[in-house]
Design an enzyme around this catalytic site. Sequence first.
Site: not given
Length: 1463
Positions: A512, A515, A613
């Site tokens: 999760d 980045h 999402d």
Amino acid sequence: MTESTTLCIELNAGDHLDGTIFRIQRGWTLRFILGRGLYAREVNLSINPGGKTFKFPEPKTASEFDAFVEFKCTVHGSFRYEFTTSDPSESGTGYFHVFPDWTLGDKKLSLNSLSCVTHLAKLLGPLNEWKSRLEVAHLGGYNLVHLTPIQALGISNSSYSIADYHAPNPSLGAGVTFDDVNTLVRELGDQWGMLFLQDVVWNHAAKNSPWLQEHPECSFNCVNSPHLRPAYVLDRALVHFSREIGSNKFADRGLPAVIDNNAQLGVLWHILRNEFLPSLKLYEFFQINVDRVIDKLATLVEGKEHAISDGPTGLNFVQDFEFRRVGSLVDLDAASRLLLSELGHNRDDPNAVKGALENIRNQLNSINKGIEDGFWGTIDAITNATMGGVEYERVAGHGPKYGAVTDEHPLVTNYFLHPYDTKDVSEDEAHAYDSDKGRFLMACNGWVMSNDPMKNFAQYPSMVYFRRELIAWGDCIKLNYGEKPEDCPYLWEYMTEYTVTCAKIFQGLRIDNCHSTPIHVAEYLLNKAREIRPDIYVVAELFTGDEYLDNVFVNRLGITSLIREAQNAPDSHEQGRFVYRYGGDPVGAFTTKDVRPAPASVAHALFFDQTHDNPPPVQKRTAYDHVPTAAMTSIAFCASGSTRGYDEFMAYHVDVVKEDRLYATWPQVEALGGGMVKARKLFSDLHFNLCAEGYSEIFVDQINPDIVGVTRHNPVTHESVLLVSHCAFSGFNWSANCRSIHIADDIDKILFEVKTVENSVDSDGSNNESFLAGNPKYGVEVYENVPFAKSSAVRIEGGEIHFTGFPSGSVIAFKIKPKPSTTASTSQIRELVTSQKTKNDLKAALKPLSLQKLNFILFRCEKEDQSEFGEGSYDLPNVGKFVYCGIEGIYPVIKKIQQTNDLGHPLCANLRDGLWLVDYINRRLRRVEALKGVADIFEGALKPLEQVPHFLRPAYFEMIFAYLRSVVVEVTLSKLDSVVYGKTTLGKQLGLNSVAFLADIASARMPPVVNPALEAGDDQPNSLSAGLPHFAEGIWRNWGRDTFIALPGLLLATGRFDDAKNIILAFAGALRHGLIPNLLGEGKCSRYNCRDAVWFWLFSILEYVDEAPEGAKIFDAEVLRIYPQDDSPYTTDVKQKLHETMNEALQKHYAGISFRERNAGHQIDEQMQHDGFNVEVGIDEDTGFVRGGNRLNCGTWMDKMGSSEQAGNKGLPATPRDGAAVELQGLAVFVADNLDKLHKNGVYPYDGLKAEGKPTLSWSDWASKLRKSFEKHFYVEADSTAPLVNKREIIKDTVGASEPFADFQLRPNFVVALAAVPDLLPAEKAWKAIEAATKYLIGPLGIKTLDPEDWAYHGDYNNDEQSHNKATAHGWNYHQGPEWVWLAGLYLKALVLVAKRLPGGEATQKALKIVKTRIYAYKKHIATSDWRSLPELTNSNGSFCPASCAAQAWSIGCLIEALAVLD
């Protein structure tokens, strides 16, 4: 690809391929080869994990130059390779990924067969109810379940805000443990064949996590990250400001508690920017404490010696790292130097000191004022960031429209945890600097638009929090790992235990917030996971916005799949492009290259129709996109995915934070109509079966703006599945309104038809309070194995698919089987290319053939064939003509397509459109009677292509072509003696290409040879082309100088002694005036205007004597003298022995040669001036030097004659090189030495040079005189004071030139002399000269023809230049800098031979390093050249020269000579 596939990775010095992805299938082999800067060097290679090490040893012989190491990819995972040498700057790294697979019971899952469905774990209910809710996924055919965290969640109940990482979520049921979850995962894996993947959250924790209160050091807070203090003060000030707005403090100014229009936003902007933010005086956190600086400076100068130390002077700002208001300083050392310099000699004067300090104070105040004034930019940034959030949350149509500003919905999301009740911002500010309370003022996590993911936005010097650039998650605290476990031991240990627990339960992990997770942290924790489960499947979704950075994360973390989403596509065309991009070779891909370069790949995709999402299609597009988008992601040759609710047509987004209703069980789903679960099962099964059965190729066809056809193809059986999806990007359409689809093979059956249907119900399921209900308004009609006659979607007629009733939201799948003719023809071809019989038959047909005939099969350029047959090379539409008429013209194009699978290449299009290329190959081979057997085999092998469908034809042509070519090349190379040069890949490349230059061209035959030595089947001897394509036929093919420079390498080193003898004798027959002609013109229109060809001819003869079996017999070979006397007319009546012809040439040189060219004038040279036609050549009695020429002619190889009247160079040689040219002296020494030895051995009958009126010179005396004179006159000593010297310790280019400066120009011609006679100078002096060439002249491929520091240097040649620049007009600078390749070959030969003469071996090592670098460069060039050869020359620094021959005989020949001396 086959199981024996080997992919090659080239290791280049200094390459760090962190952003390049190499994907390998398990069972394949990875071969590492040495490339740029490392070729043939000692290199260490390590591969981890596994600790596998390899060593490329320093080669002891040339045969070891092309060493490689291989790594068998038997274990799944991500691997990092690192290579090192003795020079750290040459080290490099890279990564490769071996695809995983799994076995569950009797079911084998490959990576591309995965069908994943996401579930929010908290919505599955108690663990004992999971199976009933996961049954929907099982019935949908999914084999991978992705779960959000199963750990105890935080106060927000967000699925990604974990409070206790070591405890299960209480929603799983009382007493449920992680072991219980593990048991269920194993059970469902065995029963349903399901894998499980869970999110891991490493970057943040819930704000109410108890362990964070115990260990606040695990967060970024106002104590361990003091740069956050100004941001905390601002955040708290905004909280108080929000409460003021909520209390309607500003209502009378147009800013009420409820903000819902743009006018109110305008008022807010004004108050925020012009009143509120300026009132906080935030700039003070960055200002200088002026009094403190002045005090410190005053103290520094009191009572001290006033010496000014070295260093910078000035008032250089130093930020206070505690970030106190007005707490920064300046560099006190630099400031004290400034103070002392201002005081000068008044350093003991108190008034002067006071004045100087006051001056500095004024400067400091000015700096502070600049900081204050410049801070408006920061205020604007804070204002704009704040207003953006407010506008979205309260005014924007697509936002949540929170309404009133309250504590529950404040004006802005908090950036920090606020554990204390405070009345105003002054209290908050005090807390920020409190060493105890400040530890609990923790920064929240979030994401930053366009942030560099390799930098942590919470660490100094980032000002993301202060500038309000963070999209904050107010329920999560960002975790502070530091750089290593020792920086925060508790956090690293805590998260390691969590990660290990997850790895024990689940087969995969999804990272999760990947980045924003510090990459070194993720690396560490994934390594811990892999210790538990080495084959763990790692997934992530990245938002770096940069494919290179995506790849860095994929490589360093070993991410198996990146999540991609079809709903990101704006139209069906882009959605189809996603399908093509994320997996599979194109249909009809070339397959025969079992060893090929490893292609750089895109990251493997887990391709979702919708991720959890994002909103569902009914919100983002339309409900009619559910089915077609799901079908398109399932047909893709990569892992596919969806989210729970998609298959139920869920009309709302399942919020990861707010949603608390549970998923429906299968009976509940079925009661609402079942959604599209039945269709999903078809799609999932199809997805799995296509992978399992080898349907690895893909083709995407955009049929109309909303209809996309996707074909999955099996490259072995040639069965296909065509799936057609009718998307609804442009709205619902009842009819397809599209063209029909033509199918080349047989449409076997309709596998299924699926239609989206709308039901007459009122509710869309969103208001169901009992469970998460799908939308009963929509369902599907599913029909399997539909007879053609009963299809309501299509009509099948004569191989055409016509769409009849195919509305939006529909999908249809067809099974396509190859026609019997397709099966028969492709099977025949596959059998052929694996057949030893065909190979043996072709070898049997080829072996009796001469190299002349093999040249015809392989090479022959356009002009050669055109002059013989009236037809040149094959003209490929949209590309042009192949460079060769033979199969080597096709090969470079095929090779490029092989490496990239570029089936859009014009060659592939041409083969799909027709068999014209096949006809050309067959027609051409049958032109030569001796090739009938070969032509029959080629024609028979290519014949089955007539029955191969057009879309497969390129692949099968390549298969046949590669097979046939390999046999032709093998036989050709077997006819060449490769012992001396063929120990490297480059040597074999050169050997093969050497064949290109030797052919019998009727328009370009040599003078007659008495009883020429011919191979069986040849009627005429071969002539040697100087270069292709410019010197291919007619009078321009044969040049004496070029021929004999090339001959030793091209013919002698390759064992073609008969061809060499024929050419030597043919040119000997044309001897006139003691000279070998330059332009041969069959001996009938020869020009005798060069001084050097005769010396290269003599050199070649003596090399032949040394290398050919019984080579000395050539001396007695008969020469047919076509000009027995200088003034004789052409005749074929006079014969003499070769030794007589040689002696005549040498004696005439000694006597002196002086004549005017026949037919002198414009009829033979339209540029040359009158005196240029006068030829003067001789041997100097005093020095022994071969000399000649004048300033108006150019008798050596640097023979460019000016031709531009407007620029003023017409009739002027650019490089006359009159006098004694350096290379001729070396060749003369070689001749004298060898003739002396041969005479003394009784082989050569003449004892020396004799001429009337001159003393007799024995061969040994002449050689001795030349050697002494050479060192004296040609070598420029280190202490030389000659007036024209510009470089010392070099070898002059000429001696006695009419332009004295020309003697001293640094040119590379001396390497010819040293290559022929390495001991021409003392070894140290010869090495110095070689070093000068290495330093100043050597280029990437060739060698500069003039020192680039010379005034006359111009490195770029353009023969068509029409300028007024005398130096370059009409290419006058041909030899004034452009880089010629043949001399670079002889440079290498001289380099090695001279180095061997030096003691200690150091020079030899240096030489070999240079040689290896050059070999690699030549190998690369040949491999990428359409001509498979080396050019005549390049422009400066290796740049392409359009006027150059692409394949030059002497370039190949001289490089072969260099390779021959390596061992």
